[in-house]
Write a protein that holds these residues in place. Structure first.
Motif, PDB file in Angstrom:
ATOM      1  N   LEU A   1       9.217 -12.066   4.033  1.00 64.64           N
ATOM      2  CA  LEU A   1       9.959 -11.189   3.119  1.00 64.64           C
ATOM      3  C   LEU A   1       9.957  -9.751   3.625  1.00 64.64           C
ATOM      4  N   GLY A   2       8.825  -9.286   4.109  1.00 65.24           N
ATOM      5  CA  GLY A   2       8.734  -7.929   4.635  1.00 65.24           C
ATOM      6  C   GLY A   2       9.625  -7.727   5.851  1.00 65.24           C
ATOM      7  N   GLU A   3       9.614  -8.695   6.750  1.00 65.39           N
ATOM      8  CA  GLU A   3      10.463  -8.609   7.943  1.00 65.39           C
ATOM      9  C   GLU A   3      11.938  -8.616   7.562  1.00 65.39           C
ATOM     10  N   LEU A   4      12.300  -9.500   6.647  1.00 70.56           N
ATOM     11  CA  LEU A   4      13.695  -9.597   6.234  1.00 70.56           C
ATOM     12  C   LEU A   4      14.142  -8.368   5.442  1.00 70.56           C
ATOM     13  N   ALA A   5      13.237  -7.769   4.682  1.00 72.44           N
ATOM     14  CA  ALA A   5      13.581  -6.564   3.926  1.00 72.44           C
ATOM     15  C   ALA A   5      13.947  -5.416   4.856  1.00 72.44           C
ATOM     16  N   GLN A   6      13.378  -5.407   6.041  1.00 74.28           N
ATOM     17  CA  GLN A   6      13.661  -4.338   7.005  1.00 74.28           C
ATOM     18  C   GLN A   6      15.032  -4.466   7.656  1.00 74.28           C
ATOM     19  N   ILE A   7      15.603  -5.656   7.647  1.00 79.73           N
ATOM     20  CA  ILE A   7      16.887  -5.850   8.331  1.00 79.73           C
ATOM     21  C   ILE A   7      18.015  -6.240   7.378  1.00 79.73           C
ATOM     22  N   THR A   8      17.754  -6.117   6.083  1.00 81.89           N
ATOM     23  CA  THR A   8      18.773  -6.403   5.076  1.00 81.89           C
ATOM     24  C   THR A   8      18.853  -5.223   4.120  1.00 81.89           C
ATOM     25  N   GLY A   9      19.815  -5.269   3.243  1.00 84.96           N
ATOM     26  CA  GLY A   9      19.956  -4.258   2.207  1.00 84.96           C
ATOM     27  C   GLY A   9      20.409  -4.916   0.922  1.00 84.96           C
ATOM     28  N   THR A  10      20.484  -4.130  -0.139  1.00 81.80           N
ATOM     29  CA  THR A  10      20.906  -4.689  -1.415  1.00 81.80           C
ATOM     30  C   THR A  10      22.108  -3.939  -1.964  1.00 81.80           C
ATOM     31  N   VAL A  11      22.903  -4.664  -2.715  1.00 80.30           N
ATOM     32  CA  VAL A  11      23.984  -4.083  -3.505  1.00 80.30           C
ATOM     33  C   VAL A  11      23.807  -4.595  -4.925  1.00 80.30           C
ATOM     34  N   THR A  12      24.232  -3.800  -5.870  1.00 81.82           N
ATOM     35  CA  THR A  12      24.240  -4.240  -7.265  1.00 81.82           C
ATOM     36  C   THR A  12      25.690  -4.312  -7.698  1.00 81.82           C
ATOM     37  N   LEU A  13      26.093  -5.448  -8.204  1.00 80.73           N
ATOM     38  CA  LEU A  13      27.469  -5.680  -8.618  1.00 80.73           C
ATOM     39  C   LEU A  13      27.558  -5.582 -10.131  1.00 80.73           C
ATOM     40  N   GLN A  14      28.410  -4.711 -10.608  1.00 80.31           N
ATOM     41  CA  GLN A  14      28.673  -4.631 -12.041  1.00 80.31           C
ATOM     42  C   GLN A  14      30.094  -5.122 -12.247  1.00 80.31           C
ATOM     43  N   VAL A  15      30.227  -6.254 -12.915  1.00 83.75           N
ATOM     44  CA  VAL A  15      31.500  -6.961 -12.984  1.00 83.75           C
ATOM     45  C   VAL A  15      32.032  -6.963 -14.405  1.00 83.75           C
ATOM     46  N   GLN A  16      33.303  -6.584 -14.542  1.00 80.45           N
ATOM     47  CA  GLN A  16      34.020  -6.654 -15.809  1.00 80.45           C
ATOM     48  C   GLN A  16      35.339  -7.354 -15.555  1.00 80.45           C
ATOM     49  N   PRO A  17      35.666  -8.386 -16.251  1.00 77.24           N
ATOM     50  CA  PRO A  17      34.878  -9.067 -17.276  1.00 77.24           C
ATOM     51  C   PRO A  17      33.720  -9.838 -16.648  1.00 77.24           C
ATOM     52  N   SER A  18      32.705 -10.088 -17.439  1.00 81.49           N
ATOM     53  CA  SER A  18      31.477 -10.691 -16.918  1.00 81.49           C
ATOM     54  C   SER A  18      31.678 -12.095 -16.372  1.00 81.49           C
ATOM     55  N   GLU A  19      32.731 -12.781 -16.798  1.00 77.62           N
ATOM     56  CA  GLU A  19      32.966 -14.141 -16.308  1.00 77.62           C
ATOM     57  C   GLU A  19      33.775 -14.172 -15.009  1.00 77.62           C
TER      58      GLU A  19
ATOM     59  N   LEU B   1      21.845  -8.588   1.195  1.00 74.87           N
ATOM     60  CA  LEU B   1      22.799  -8.943   2.237  1.00 74.87           C
ATOM     61  C   LEU B   1      22.255  -8.569   3.608  1.00 74.87           C
ATOM     62  N   SER B   2      22.706  -9.280   4.602  1.00 71.60           N
ATOM     63  CA  SER B   2      22.431  -8.902   5.983  1.00 71.60           C
ATOM     64  C   SER B   2      23.175  -7.610   6.276  1.00 71.60           C
ATOM     65  N   GLY B   3      22.726  -6.886   7.282  1.00 69.96           N
ATOM     66  CA  GLY B   3      23.428  -5.670   7.667  1.00 69.96           C
ATOM     67  C   GLY B   3      24.814  -5.984   8.196  1.00 69.96           C
ATOM     68  N   GLY B   4      25.695  -5.007   8.147  1.00 69.62           N
ATOM     69  CA  GLY B   4      27.040  -5.191   8.680  1.00 69.62           C
ATOM     70  C   GLY B   4      28.107  -5.079   7.611  1.00 69.62           C
ATOM     71  N   THR B   5      29.312  -5.447   7.972  1.00 67.77           N
ATOM     72  CA  THR B   5      30.466  -5.381   7.082  1.00 67.77           C
ATOM     73  C   THR B   5      30.594  -6.702   6.337  1.00 67.77           C
ATOM     74  N   HIS B   6      30.942  -6.600   5.070  1.00 66.88           N
ATOM     75  CA  HIS B   6      31.076  -7.797   4.234  1.00 66.88           C
ATOM     76  C   HIS B   6      32.389  -7.755   3.468  1.00 66.88           C
ATOM     77  N   ALA B   7      32.932  -8.926   3.176  1.00 68.60           N
ATOM     78  CA  ALA B   7      34.163  -9.046   2.396  1.00 68.60           C
ATOM     79  C   ALA B   7      33.802  -9.352   0.945  1.00 68.60           C
ATOM     80  N   LEU B   8      34.309  -8.548   0.030  1.00 74.16           N
ATOM     81  CA  LEU B   8      34.057  -8.708  -1.396  1.00 74.16           C
ATOM     82  C   LEU B   8      35.361  -9.089  -2.079  1.00 74.16           C
TER      83      LEU B   8
END
Length: 135
Positions: A76-94, A115-122
């Motif tokens: 977990l520690g190793e992976l935390a160093q090479i990943t990041g987090t995003v928080t998604l707030q979604v409306q409508p919730s479904e 998420l892994s580092g880099g560009t992601h499609a949302l």
């Protein structure tokens, strides 16, 4: 589970992941989840690997031997160093949310999603709304 082990041994990580994930869904054994996490790591799906190791520690930490608990924390520690987090707030919730084509479970849409580092499609879609196309 045994099929997953054999597939892993010959480096067919995607197929092994399917077998370990199925085994975990059916039996709930921590070793299947640990092996699924390792497959994700070998497939370079580091964000998902972090989530799986975190789930292993959260759900099964008391069942693990101390050496396995420590190895999980280290991963977990190793992976935390090479990943990041995003928080998604979604409306409508479904709304259905996808990151890199993978559906994000509703339970994770208001909490940090790793998420892994880099560009992601949302993408986001909900009935009655214009879709947010992949970006």
């Amino acid at each position: 589970y045994e099929a997953g082990v054999k597939l892993y041994q010959v480096k067919l990580f995607e197929l092994a992941l399917e077998q370990f994930s199925r085994s975990y869904r059916l039996g709930g054994r921590p070793w299947a989840l640990r092996n699924a996490a390792q497959c994700l790591r070998d497939l370079k799906r580091m964000g998902e690997a972090h989530q799986a190791y975190d789930q292993l520690l959260t759900r099964h930490g008391s069942e693990l031997k101390p050496v396995d608990r420590e190895a999980t924390r280290r991963a977990l520690g190793e992976l935390a160093q090479i990943t990041g987090t995003v928080t998604l707030q979604v409306q409508p919730s479904e709304a259905e949310v996808r990151i890199d084509g993978q559906v994000v479970p509703h339970a994770l849409t208001d909490s940090p999603y790793r998420l892994s580092g880099g560009t992601h499609a949302l993408e986001a879609r909900a009935e009655g709304f214009q879709p947010l196309p992949a970006r």
